[in-house]
Design an enzyme around this catalytic site. Structure first.
Site, PDB file in Angstrom:
ATOM      1  N   TYR A  25      17.205 -13.440 -20.840  1.00 33.60           N
ATOM      2  CA  TYR A  25      17.595 -14.523 -19.929  1.00 33.60           C
ATOM      3  C   TYR A  25      17.467 -14.056 -18.475  1.00 33.60           C
ATOM      4  O   TYR A  25      16.862 -14.735 -17.642  1.00 33.60           O
ATOM      5  CB  TYR A  25      19.030 -14.952 -20.240  1.00 33.60           C
ATOM      6  CG  TYR A  25      19.644 -15.867 -19.204  1.00 33.60           C
ATOM      7  CD1 TYR A  25      19.429 -17.248 -19.251  1.00 33.60           C
ATOM      8  CD2 TYR A  25      20.434 -15.365 -18.169  1.00 33.60           C
ATOM      9  CE1 TYR A  25      19.993 -18.084 -18.288  1.00 33.60           C
ATOM     10  CE2 TYR A  25      21.001 -16.192 -17.214  1.00 33.60           C
ATOM     11  CZ  TYR A  25      20.779 -17.555 -17.280  1.00 33.60           C
ATOM     12  OH  TYR A  25      21.325 -18.378 -16.333  1.00 33.60           O
ATOM     13  N   ASN A  44      16.255 -27.521 -14.403  1.00 30.07           N
ATOM     14  CA  ASN A  44      17.596 -26.957 -14.589  1.00 30.07           C
ATOM     15  C   ASN A  44      17.810 -26.376 -15.978  1.00 30.07           C
ATOM     16  O   ASN A  44      18.619 -25.462 -16.162  1.00 30.07           O
ATOM     17  CB  ASN A  44      18.624 -28.079 -14.331  1.00 30.07           C
ATOM     18  CG  ASN A  44      20.027 -27.684 -14.726  1.00 30.07           C
ATOM     19  OD1 ASN A  44      20.686 -26.936 -14.022  1.00 30.07           O
ATOM     20  ND2 ASN A  44      20.486 -28.172 -15.873  1.00 30.07           N
ATOM     21  N   LYS A  85      15.096 -15.410 -15.368  1.00 31.72           N
ATOM     22  CA  LYS A  85      15.659 -15.947 -14.118  1.00 31.72           C
ATOM     23  C   LYS A  85      15.065 -15.223 -12.905  1.00 31.72           C
ATOM     24  O   LYS A  85      14.902 -15.815 -11.840  1.00 31.72           O
ATOM     25  CB  LYS A  85      17.184 -15.859 -14.150  1.00 31.72           C
ATOM     26  CG  LYS A  85      17.810 -16.810 -15.166  1.00 31.72           C
ATOM     27  CD  LYS A  85      17.679 -18.261 -14.734  1.00 31.72           C
ATOM     28  CE  LYS A  85      17.344 -19.210 -15.817  1.00 31.72           C
ATOM     29  NZ  LYS A  85      17.243 -20.601 -15.397  1.00 31.72           N
TER      30      LYS A  85
END
Ligand SMILES: NC(=O)c1ccc[n+]([C@@H]2O[C@H](COP(=O)([O-])OP(=O)(O)OC[C@H]3O[C@@H](n4cnc5c(N)ncnc54)[C@H](OP(=O)(O)O)[C@@H]3O)[C@@H](O)[C@H]2O)c1
Length: 269
Positions: A157, A92, A161
């Site tokens: 980022y 996570n 992802k």
């Protein structure tokens, strides 16, 4: 019917578990009877979360303070957990940077790549290989709808992802016949302390209301084993459908970049 604990127990490892979505995963997994290994950097916050979960659910919880940006993070964790059998890995933790790509040093971008991409590779190799040997287990990689297209001012980022989603989907295909379920959870805005700390403004009237961490987690734990990846929340599903299927890719990229500029009041440069 096989219970969640029989399928993914006895121990779940949650990387990035001191607060927010990671803590919500930890609570939800403890409620399903799994013992836990919880990883984060801030010892006080992590230990408080671990203590609360152990008290509330009567499961064993081992907190491990570790910086997942470290090149040897996985080895540090393996040394500490000993022979505990990790049946579920939830990766996570994530780092992000909002702003023009060149307005921060390369080390920021490399740090994001380490936490969001390189360490997940090492953790999947370590714990995935043991799950494949045992012919059972599950892996959750937290991805994001930001990774469905280039996202200006969130470029590194978003790229990591996309990496997480595509990695999970590939391993879903490889490992499903070997008894191991892999899933990428593509969340949209979620009201975690991390997200709220960025003080986001509204990008457009189309933007769905942030979900709660618990909503995302429950949806993910219900979907694992059924699909390689999914978008959480009805609003995010609709926006993703619009952006991915109806709009030209160039337009989707422009909408994301314009939205970031507006949400975070990024000045022209
Ligand atoms: N929140 C959103 O809106 C949103 C949207 C889409 C996707 N996601 C994804 O959902 C996941 C959780 O998101 P969240 O942002 O909001 O964060 P969160 O659930 O609040 O979790 C961040 C956790 O990761 C830990 N962490 C961060 N960097 C770490 C590092 N280098 N080493 C060890 N632990 C680290 C933090 O603890 P310490 O600070 O104590 O280390 C914290 O426990 C992320 O993968 C994110 O990409 C979030």
């Amino acid at each position: 019917m096989v219970s969640f604990k029989e399928k993914y127990g006895p121990v779940a490892l949650v990387a990035g578990a001191s607060e927010g979505m990671g803590a919500a995963y930890a609570h939800a997994l403890a409620a399903r009877g799994l013992d836990l290994v919880l990883i984060a950097r801030r010892t006080t916050q992590l230990e408080a979360t671990a203590h609360k979960i152990a008290q509330q659910h009567g499961v064993k919880v081992l907190p491990i303070a570790c910086d997942l940006a470290a090149a040897d993070a996985t080895q540090q964790i393996v040394r500490t957990i000993g022979d505990r059998e990790i049946g579920l890995l939830v990766y996570n933790a994530a780092q992000s940077y909002i702003g023009p790509y060149l307005a921060t040093g390369l080390s920021t971008h490399l740090g994001i790549a380490a936490v969001n991409a390189t360490t997940p590779l090492a953790m999947l190799h370590e714990f995935g290989s043991k799950m494949v040997q045992r012919k059972r287990g599950g892996i959750v990689l937290m991805a994001s709808i930001a990774g469905f297209q280039g996202s200006g001012y969130l470029a590194t980022y978003a790229a990591t992802k996309a990496f997480d989603r595509v990695l999970a989907e590939g391993l879903w295909y490889e490992w499903k016949p070997l008894g191991v379920d892999v899933i990428a959870c593509c969340a949209g805005a979620t009201a975690t302390p991390n997200y709220l700390n960025t003080s986001p403004g509204k990008a457009s009237w189309l933007e769905p209301k942030p979900q709660s961490p618990e909503q995302v987690v429950e949806e993910c734990l219900a979907r694992i084993g059924t699909t390689p990846s999914f978008v959480s929340g009805t609003g995010n599903k609709l926006v993703s459908f619009l952006m991915q299927r109806l709009l030209p890719r160039k337009r989707a990229i422009q909408i994301m970049g314009d939205g970031m500029k507006k949400m975070y009041k990024i000045p022209p440069h």
